[in-house]
Design an enzyme around this catalytic site. Structure first.
Site, PDB file in Angstrom:
ATOM      1  N   SER A   1       0.806  -1.328  -0.014  1.00  0.00           N
ATOM      2  CA  SER A   1      -0.028   0.057  -0.034  1.00  0.00           C
ATOM      3  C   SER A   1       0.909   1.471   0.170  1.00  0.00           C
ATOM      4  CB  SER A   1      -0.866   0.039   1.336  1.00  0.00           C
ATOM      5  OG  SER A   1      -1.692   1.262   1.121  1.00  0.00           O
TER       6      SER A   1
ATOM      7  N   TRP B   1       2.424   1.620  -3.315  1.00  0.00           N
ATOM      8  CA  TRP B   1       1.605   1.961  -4.270  1.00  0.00           C
ATOM      9  C   TRP B   1       1.308   3.537  -4.321  1.00  0.00           C
ATOM     10  CZ3 TRP B   1      -2.956   5.132  -3.645  1.00  0.00           C
ATOM     11  CH2 TRP B   1      -3.943   5.262  -4.779  1.00  0.00           C
ATOM     12  N   HIS B   2       1.700   4.261  -3.138  1.00  0.00           N
ATOM     13  CA  HIS B   2       1.613   5.847  -3.294  1.00  0.00           C
ATOM     14  C   HIS B   2       2.620   6.559  -4.096  1.00  0.00           C
ATOM     15  CE1 HIS B   2      -1.478   4.915  -0.103  1.00  0.00           C
ATOM     16  NE2 HIS B   2      -1.817   6.029  -0.333  1.00  0.00           N
ATOM     17  N   GLY B   3       3.944   5.630  -4.218  1.00  0.00           N
ATOM     18  CA  GLY B   3       4.703   6.576  -4.907  1.00  0.00           C
ATOM     19  C   GLY B   3       6.218   5.698  -4.914  1.00  0.00           C
TER      20      GLY B   3
ATOM     21  N   PHE C   1      -0.267  10.218  -7.444  1.00  0.00           N
ATOM     22  CA  PHE C   1      -0.010   9.037  -7.059  1.00  0.00           C
ATOM     23  C   PHE C   1      -1.036   8.156  -8.339  1.00  0.00           C
ATOM     24  CE2 PHE C   1      -0.226  10.414  -2.830  1.00  0.00           C
ATOM     25  CZ  PHE C   1       1.174  10.714  -2.809  1.00  0.00           C
TER      26      PHE C   1
END
Length: 477
Positions: A322, A325-327, A477
């Site tokens: 997770s 996933w953000h960066g 994102f």
């Protein structure tokens, strides 16, 4: 196109009029209008990436059709992996290519070898992390036979590109949103009014809360070595409200806009800063992403079944993925791992499902115990946000070291009374409306004159107290 722009202020009513007064006699025409409007909305930012959405749409639509006619399990699995490879391949290339390349070169250098490779000047397509997950949910559900594949290409294209939630969610499941494109929509005045109220509240969160906080956050984080610990903590708190106001504000505008067109999107935020533990926080923060990872990653890994070591492994996997996933930055990985560490005591003590009700339900004020729980949860969340906002891990560590010094209890060097007062009013409204889908629904119990006075005050604050315009954080994102 930004929700808080003049362009969108003209775009939305034009699409609304065409939708309800020109194409309202035909479901296919309404869906086609949504597709055209969505592609205009997305192409306003960069028309070149429209081909990316279209290609992803064609691939997943075709694989869905092929899965419906295929009984051989090996071939079905191969089709699923084609969809996963295409969607994650695009995401990996545009978002993570340079990250992996730079770390690959660093690893070779560390072991005394030289490796030369050039990074690419890649522009990250806005919203790619959101719509790739949305199309993947369709293919996975069709593969698992939880959803019948659609034969309506226009409806499916509208589902993938639906402009209110295209670039920053909520990440809708195919089994919730796609069937809504098959049904005739009738205009509902109460639903439209409720949508407008949610749009108004979302704009307030973004323009008044997030954008004002952003000015101080940027100033403090960009010059963190110049400030005392108390001010650094204040900067981290402001970032907590910036990212909440920014992202939940976007979600409110997206959900409200969808209601104007007769659609229901899932709730994406449920007053997360009133959570009493970190497990409750993650049930209330970015719900569409949290539940996506739960259903498509955590549960397939075994979830909370099996021995404790597997449960711990699964928790770390889901939080780290997770975060990633953000960066494409190690700060997001550390942020995810830190939240996993926060979660561990609850998991080990089987306390991760204790706080599932609304805090202080039916009461105006929380108990002392609930107040301490909310305060401590907010505090550790703020500490984790430092990694999310910092430029790199070294910056985050130095920021935290600067915060936890003897100057932590010093007076603030910056004390923006106006912003703190606005945040206080905002939290009061959120607290009173915490049992609703969005806070401003709580005014329904008020007399009409007070309701409209509050709406007028919100509009006035948006016009007068707006901060310097900032792009939505989650666009990156």
């Amino acid at each position: 196109m930004l929700f808080n722009s003049i362009d969108f202020a003209f775009f939305l009513p034009i699409v609304f009029i065409l939708y309800w007064f020109v194409t309202n006699k035909s479901l296919k025409l309404q869906n086609l209008l949504i597709v055209v409007a969505s592609y205009v909305f997305y192409g306003w930012w960069d028309w070149r990436f429209l081909s990316l959405i279209l290609f992803s749409t064609i691939v997943d639509y075709s694989i869905g059709r092929l899965l419906s006619n295929q009984e051989n399990e090996k071939k079905r699995k191969a089709l699923l992996w084609i969809s996963i490879s295409v969607n994650l391949g695009f995401l990996g290339f545009f978002k993570y290519y340079n990250f992996f390349l730079e770390n690959f070169i660093t690893a070779f250098t560390f072991f005394g070898s030289e490796f030369n490779a050039s990074s690419l000047n890649i522009v990250l397509p806005v919203g790619i992390s959101f719509y790739t997950f949305q199309t993947l949910s369709y293919t996975i559900d069709v593969y698992k036979r939880k959803l019948e594949p659609t034969k309506d290409f226009i409806a499916f294209t509208a589902f993938v590109s639906f402009f209110p939630q295209l670039v920053a969610g909520p990440i809708e499941r195919a089994n919730n949103l796609l069937p809504q494109f098959y049904k005739k929509r009738e205009f509902s005045y109460p639903k439209a009014v409720d949508g407008m109220r949610q749009i108004l509240w979302g704009l307030f969160k973004k323009i008044v809360i997030a954008d004002n906080c952003a000015e101080y956050v940027n100033q403090i984080f960009n010059h963190s070595e110049d400030y005392l610990g108390s001010t650094l903590f204040l900067g981290a708190v402001f970032f907590a409200f910036q990212i909440y106001g920014d992202f939940s504000g976007y979600s409110d505008i997206a959900i409200g806009t969808s209601r104007l067109f007769g659609f229901n999107l899932m709730q994406n935020f449920a007053f997360p800063y009133f959570s009493r533990d970190i497990a409750e926080f993650w049930r209330r923060w970015h719900i569409s992403l949290s539940t996506w990872f739960r259903d498509y990653l955590y549960i397939p890994l075994g979830g909370s079944r099996g021995p404790k070591w597997k449960q711990i492994r699964n928790v770390f996997i889901i939080f780290i993925v997770s975060g990633f996933w953000h960066g494409a930055n190690w700060t997001f990985v550390v942020w995810g791992a830190l939240n996993a560490i926060y979660f561990l005591p609850l998991l080990l003590l089987n306390q991760n499902r204790v706080n599932t009700n609304i805090v202080a339900e039916g009461k105006y004020l929380p108990t002392l115990k609930e107040l301490v729980q909310m305060g401590s949860t907010f505090f550790i969340t703020v500490l984790a946000w430092v990694f999310f906002r910092a430029e790199n891990i070294n910056h985050a560590i130095l920021y935290l070291k600067g915060m936890f010094t003897s100057t932590f209890f010093s007076s603030f060097e910056l004390f923006p009374t106006k912003i703190l007062l606005i945040i206080g009013i905002f939290l009061t409204i959120e607290w009173l409306g915490r049992s609703k889908q969005f806070a401003i629904q709580t005014v329904d119990i008020l007399p009409k004159i007070l309701r409209y006075s509050l709406y007028s005050a919100i509009i006035f604050s948006i016009l007068v107290y707006s901060g310097k315009e900032q792009a939505f954080i989650y666009f990156q994102f």
